[in-house]
Write a protein that holds these residues in place. Structure first.
Motif, PDB file in Angstrom:
ATOM      1  N   PRO A 102       0.929  -1.303   0.144  1.00 46.85           N
ATOM      2  CA  PRO A 102       0.296   0.132  -0.215  1.00 46.85           C
ATOM      3  C   PRO A 102       0.947   1.337   0.069  1.00 46.85           C
ATOM      4  O   PRO A 102       1.464   1.352   0.953  1.00 46.85           O
ATOM      5  CB  PRO A 102      -0.580  -0.071   1.263  1.00 46.85           C
ATOM      6  N   GLY A 103       0.757   2.102  -0.577  1.00 43.31           N
ATOM      7  CA  GLY A 103       0.982   3.572  -0.664  1.00 43.31           C
ATOM      8  C   GLY A 103       2.130   3.474  -1.325  1.00 43.31           C
ATOM      9  O   GLY A 103       3.473   4.614  -1.395  1.00 43.31           O
ATOM     10  N   THR A 104       2.430   2.714  -2.142  1.00 44.56           N
ATOM     11  CA  THR A 104       3.679   2.196  -2.931  1.00 44.56           C
ATOM     12  C   THR A 104       3.388   3.138  -4.152  1.00 44.56           C
ATOM     13  O   THR A 104       2.561   3.507  -4.631  1.00 44.56           O
ATOM     14  CB  THR A 104       4.569   1.065  -3.391  1.00 44.56           C
ATOM     15  N   VAL A 105       4.315   3.693  -4.694  1.00 44.88           N
ATOM     16  CA  VAL A 105       4.588   4.198  -6.583  1.00 44.88           C
ATOM     17  C   VAL A 105       5.394   3.780  -7.648  1.00 44.88           C
ATOM     18  O   VAL A 105       6.565   3.480  -7.089  1.00 44.88           O
ATOM     19  CB  VAL A 105       4.707   5.465  -6.331  1.00 44.88           C
ATOM     20  N   VAL A 106       5.173   3.008  -7.501  1.00 45.26           N
ATOM     21  CA  VAL A 106       6.015   2.124  -9.314  1.00 45.26           C
ATOM     22  C   VAL A 106       5.534   2.654 -10.690  1.00 45.26           C
ATOM     23  O   VAL A 106       4.521   2.640 -11.599  1.00 45.26           O
ATOM     24  CB  VAL A 106       5.315   0.693  -9.180  1.00 45.26           C
ATOM     25  N   GLY A 107       6.343   3.585 -10.874  1.00 46.03           N
ATOM     26  CA  GLY A 107       6.747   3.475 -12.421  1.00 46.03           C
ATOM     27  C   GLY A 107       7.064   5.204 -12.343  1.00 46.03           C
ATOM     28  O   GLY A 107       7.185   5.675 -10.908  1.00 46.03           O
ATOM     29  N   PRO A 108       7.223   5.771 -13.794  1.00 46.76           N
ATOM     30  CA  PRO A 108       7.368   5.317 -14.900  1.00 46.76           C
ATOM     31  C   PRO A 108       8.416   4.377 -15.199  1.00 46.76           C
ATOM     32  O   PRO A 108       8.979   4.571 -14.514  1.00 46.76           O
ATOM     33  CB  PRO A 108       6.692   6.246 -15.674  1.00 46.76           C
ATOM     34  N   ASP A 109       8.126   3.688 -16.423  1.00 50.13           N
ATOM     35  CA  ASP A 109       9.412   2.889 -16.872  1.00 50.13           C
ATOM     36  C   ASP A 109      10.031   2.142 -16.215  1.00 50.13           C
ATOM     37  O   ASP A 109      11.159   2.078 -15.340  1.00 50.13           O
ATOM     38  CB  ASP A 109      10.865   3.952 -17.672  1.00 50.13           C
ATOM     39  N   ALA A 110       9.305   1.732 -14.560  1.00 49.38           N
ATOM     40  CA  ALA A 110       9.626   0.269 -13.889  1.00 49.38           C
ATOM     41  C   ALA A 110       9.031  -0.670 -14.321  1.00 49.38           C
ATOM     42  O   ALA A 110       8.338  -0.955 -14.931  1.00 49.38           O
ATOM     43  CB  ALA A 110       8.778   0.384 -13.170  1.00 49.38           C
ATOM     44  N   ALA A 111      10.253  -1.811 -14.289  1.00 48.03           N
ATOM     45  CA  ALA A 111      10.512  -3.133 -14.670  1.00 48.03           C
ATOM     46  C   ALA A 111      10.777  -3.985 -13.378  1.00 48.03           C
ATOM     47  O   ALA A 111      11.951  -3.997 -12.964  1.00 48.03           O
ATOM     48  CB  ALA A 111      10.974  -3.691 -15.799  1.00 48.03           C
ATOM     49  N   LEU A 112       9.660  -4.787 -12.687  1.00 46.58           N
ATOM     50  CA  LEU A 112       9.713  -5.320 -11.798  1.00 46.58           C
ATOM     51  C   LEU A 112      10.042  -7.482 -12.218  1.00 46.58           C
ATOM     52  O   LEU A 112       9.000  -7.372 -12.909  1.00 46.58           O
ATOM     53  CB  LEU A 112       8.364  -5.158 -11.067  1.00 46.58           C
ATOM     54  N   GLY A 113      10.872  -7.976 -12.361  1.00 51.36           N
ATOM     55  CA  GLY A 113      10.488  -9.218 -11.786  1.00 51.36           C
ATOM     56  C   GLY A 113      10.073  -9.939 -11.612  1.00 51.36           C
ATOM     57  O   GLY A 113       9.597  -9.992 -10.352  1.00 51.36           O
ATOM     58  N   GLN A 114      10.185 -11.300 -11.474  1.00 46.17           N
ATOM     59  CA  GLN A 114       9.225 -12.231 -10.397  1.00 46.17           C
ATOM     60  C   GLN A 114       9.903 -12.286  -9.340  1.00 46.17           C
ATOM     61  O   GLN A 114      10.643 -12.515  -8.435  1.00 46.17           O
ATOM     62  CB  GLN A 114       9.370 -13.926 -11.297  1.00 46.17           C
ATOM     63  N   ASN A 115       8.540 -12.432  -8.365  1.00 41.55           N
ATOM     64  CA  ASN A 115       8.853 -12.655  -6.420  1.00 41.55           C
ATOM     65  C   ASN A 115       9.888 -11.093  -6.392  1.00 41.55           C
ATOM     66  O   ASN A 115       9.762 -11.524  -5.326  1.00 41.55           O
ATOM     67  CB  ASN A 115       9.933 -13.960  -6.328  1.00 41.55           C
ATOM     68  N   VAL A 116       9.465 -10.074  -7.010  1.00 44.52           N
ATOM     69  CA  VAL A 116       9.911  -8.886  -6.683  1.00 44.52           C
ATOM     70  C   VAL A 116       9.107  -8.467  -5.344  1.00 44.52           C
ATOM     71  O   VAL A 116       7.298  -8.813  -5.649  1.00 44.52           O
ATOM     72  CB  VAL A 116      10.194  -8.003  -7.574  1.00 44.52           C
ATOM     73  N   THR A 117       9.163  -7.752  -4.005  1.00 45.36           N
ATOM     74  CA  THR A 117       8.531  -7.345  -3.121  1.00 45.36           C
ATOM     75  C   THR A 117       8.932  -5.608  -3.059  1.00 45.36           C
ATOM     76  O   THR A 117       9.895  -5.045  -2.901  1.00 45.36           O
ATOM     77  CB  THR A 117       8.473  -8.139  -1.908  1.00 45.36           C
ATOM     78  N   VAL A 118       7.938  -4.703  -2.856  1.00 48.34           N
ATOM     79  CA  VAL A 118       8.322  -3.306  -2.564  1.00 48.34           C
ATOM     80  C   VAL A 118       6.684  -3.125  -1.762  1.00 48.34           C
ATOM     81  O   VAL A 118       5.562  -3.452  -1.270  1.00 48.34           O
ATOM     82  CB  VAL A 118       7.616  -2.632  -4.190  1.00 48.34           C
ATOM     83  N   GLU A 119       7.613  -2.692  -0.666  1.00 49.73           N
ATOM     84  CA  GLU A 119       6.888  -2.796   0.697  1.00 49.73           C
ATOM     85  C   GLU A 119       6.142  -0.773   1.146  1.00 49.73           C
ATOM     86  O   GLU A 119       6.593  -0.572   0.001  1.00 49.73           O
ATOM     87  CB  GLU A 119       7.682  -2.697   1.512  1.00 49.73           C
ATOM     88  N   SER A 120       5.252  -0.947   1.433  1.00 54.39           N
ATOM     89  CA  SER A 120       4.687   0.602   2.092  1.00 54.39           C
ATOM     90  C   SER A 120       5.232   1.883   1.579  1.00 54.39           C
ATOM     91  O   SER A 120       6.402   1.595   2.417  1.00 54.39           O
ATOM     92  CB  SER A 120       3.815  -0.090   2.964  1.00 54.39           C
ATOM     93  N   GLY A 121       4.106   2.533   0.790  1.00 58.82           N
ATOM     94  CA  GLY A 121       5.476   3.625   0.879  1.00 58.82           C
ATOM     95  C   GLY A 121       6.730   3.674   0.680  1.00 58.82           C
ATOM     96  O   GLY A 121       6.792   5.297   0.010  1.00 58.82           O
ATOM     97  N   ALA A 122       6.968   2.600  -0.346  1.00 57.40           N
ATOM     98  CA  ALA A 122       7.932   3.073  -1.292  1.00 57.40           C
ATOM     99  C   ALA A 122       8.054   3.998  -2.391  1.00 57.40           C
ATOM    100  O   ALA A 122       6.851   3.362  -3.606  1.00 57.40           O
ATOM    101  CB  ALA A 122       9.198   1.655  -1.565  1.00 57.40           C
ATOM    102  N   VAL A 123       9.387   4.032  -3.404  1.00 57.03           N
ATOM    103  CA  VAL A 123       9.329   4.696  -3.890  1.00 57.03           C
ATOM    104  C   VAL A 123       9.987   3.772  -5.221  1.00 57.03           C
ATOM    105  O   VAL A 123      11.472   3.508  -5.239  1.00 57.03           O
ATOM    106  CB  VAL A 123       9.361   6.042  -4.937  1.00 57.03           C
ATOM    107  N   VAL A 124       9.538   3.318  -6.776  1.00 59.30           N
ATOM    108  CA  VAL A 124      10.493   3.239  -7.811  1.00 59.30           C
ATOM    109  C   VAL A 124      10.090   3.697  -9.242  1.00 59.30           C
ATOM    110  O   VAL A 124       9.318   2.950  -9.456  1.00 59.30           O
ATOM    111  CB  VAL A 124      10.253   1.486  -7.938  1.00 59.30           C
ATOM    112  N   ASP A 125      11.084   4.109  -9.477  1.00 65.58           N
ATOM    113  CA  ASP A 125      10.890   4.648 -10.770  1.00 65.58           C
ATOM    114  C   ASP A 125      11.697   4.282 -11.796  1.00 65.58           C
ATOM    115  O   ASP A 125      13.194   4.855 -10.996  1.00 65.58           O
ATOM    116  CB  ASP A 125      11.053   6.546 -10.227  1.00 65.58           C
ATOM    117  N   GLY A 126      11.430   4.017 -12.850  1.00 68.44           N
ATOM    118  CA  GLY A 126      12.449   3.670 -14.217  1.00 68.44           C
ATOM    119  C   GLY A 126      14.020   3.133 -14.012  1.00 68.44           C
ATOM    120  O   GLY A 126      15.213   3.467 -14.349  1.00 68.44           O
TER     121      GLY A 126
END
Length: 399
Positions: free
Chosen positions: A278-302
């Motif tokens: 919850p509360g995560t922001v993923v993207g734009p231009d983000a590619a997440l592979g198998q079994n990747v975990t992004v926990e609450s409030g995290a940001v993954v960009d480009g």
């Protein structure tokens, strides 16, 4: 007279030294192109174009390639040929000599191509052609292998031309006669290597018909670590990913879990069994592979996050490439941006790269990573520490 091609030789023996530390223990063809290995894109293109007989030339970390692909791929038999020493692309092709007795394809194992490109080369090849090459118009021709055409005949192959007047790029898809093996064997070695393009250039010089077919579709490769970010952006831009499209430009595997309070910003791909909190922001231009975990409030960009990467709560990951099993702790910051990046003894200026974190690297909670940092396999950045430059394999940054 046109002909059917059933066999393809994929050159997957190279190490990719300029992609270290990601290739320290993993061959370049298994690096991620968006959320799948480069090699998977190639094999899918071949199978979808009608190839039934797959041959993989393996060398560096060959067990990892063989264990990943297995004895068959999508029901097609895979035969492996070991290149014990990397002595050039021509030498690599020769390893499959005893297994092929009809016209066949050769495809580079480290460049993403599409089914349409492969099919175009296969369809254009005739019994009169010594070889047929796939060609695209590209402003990157000067960086790789350039081609000059006269009609549909190739009249010149130029490896990394010194000027930018060449606009036609050799995409690394070749349809060849079985006599190519003898042609390669008779080719003069250059710097101790037998090169496939040298053998074809000698055919051109001898007046034999080498056809060039201009193909349409995505061609992309990774020479340096930051190229994996460009490769992912290219694939996402054209929707060349395996996962179903949830909404425009948002691709999510059916087995992935995305919390309703998460935000996925197009274009983005989320692989199988990934978990987005919850509360995560993923993207734009983000590619997440198998079994990747992004926990609450995290940001993954480009960024490109490979298999089993774990991003802790409230962490920020921008312009980064991770290997397998990487951990980014709670509140850690990889802010991204441009930097001068050292690869070997060469400094590459103004590259867009947050960081490279190779297999099983760890960035501790509250740590910060400067743009352009290369973190080796099993290396770690301690809680609250600051990392920059090149972090060797297995070492720890505590400052």
């Amino acid at each position: 007279m046109f002909m059917r091609l059933d066999s393809a030789v994929v050159l997957a023996a190279g190490e990719g030294t300029r992609l270290r530390p990601l290739t320290k223990h993993r061959p370049k063809p298994l690096l991620p192109a968006a959320n799948r290995p480069i090699l998977v894109h190639i094999l899918d293109a071949l199978v979808d174009a009608g190839i039934d007989d797959l041959h993989l030339v393996v060398g560096y970390q060959r067990d990892r390639v063989q264990n990943y692909v297995g004895p068959t791929y999508r029901g097609r038999t895979v035969t492996y040929h070991a290149q014990e020493k990397q002595l050039g692309t021509g030498h690599a092709v020769l390893q499959a000599r005893d297994a092929i007795d009809a016209d066949f394809l050769v495809v580079n194992g480290d460049e993403v191509v599409t089914t349409e490109m492969v099919a175009s080369v296969m369809d254009a090849h005739t019994t009169a052609d010594a070889a047929t090459l796939g060609i695209v118009e590209s402003d990157r021709a000067a960086e790789y292998g350039a081609v000059r055409l006269d009609g549909d005949r190739v009249v010149e192959l130029v490896e990394r031309p010194a000027d930018d007047t060449y606009r036609l790029l050799n995409v690394g898809i070749y349809a060849c006669r079985p006599s190519l093996f003898a042609d390669v064997e008779a080719t003069t070695r250059r710097d101790g290597e037998l090169r496939l393009t040298d053998a074809i250039a000698e055919q051109i010089g001898a007046g034999n018909a080498v056809r060039g077919v201009q193909v349409e579709g995505l061609w992309s490769t990774a020479t340096y670590p930051w190229d994996l970010l460009t490769l992912a952006r290219d694939l996402l831009a054209v929707g060349h990913v395996a996962e179903p499209e949830r909404e425009r430009g948002v691709y999510v595997a059916e087995t992935a879990t995305v919390h309703p309070a998460a935000t996925l910003r197009s274009p983005v791909v989320v692989g199988p069994d990934a978990v987005i909190g919850p509360g995560t922001v993923v993207g734009p231009d983000a590619a997440l592979g198998q079994n990747v975990t992004v926990e609450s409030g995290a940001v993954v960009d480009g960024s490109v996050l490979d298999i089993d990467t774990h991003v802790g709560p409230n962490a920020t990951v921008v312009d980064a490439v991770t290997g397998q099993g990487v951990r980014v702790g709670a509140g850690a910051s990889i802010p991204g941006g441009e930097a001068d990046v050292r690869v070997g003894t060469t400094i590459h200026e103004h590259r867009r790269l947050g960081c490279i974190a190779a297999d099983r690297a760890t960035v501790g909670g509250g740590a910060t990573v400067a743009p352009g940092t290369l973190i080796g396999p099993d290396a770690s950045v301690a809680t609250g520490a600051h990392a920059s430059g090149v972090i060797p394999e297995g070492s720890e940054v505590r400052r």
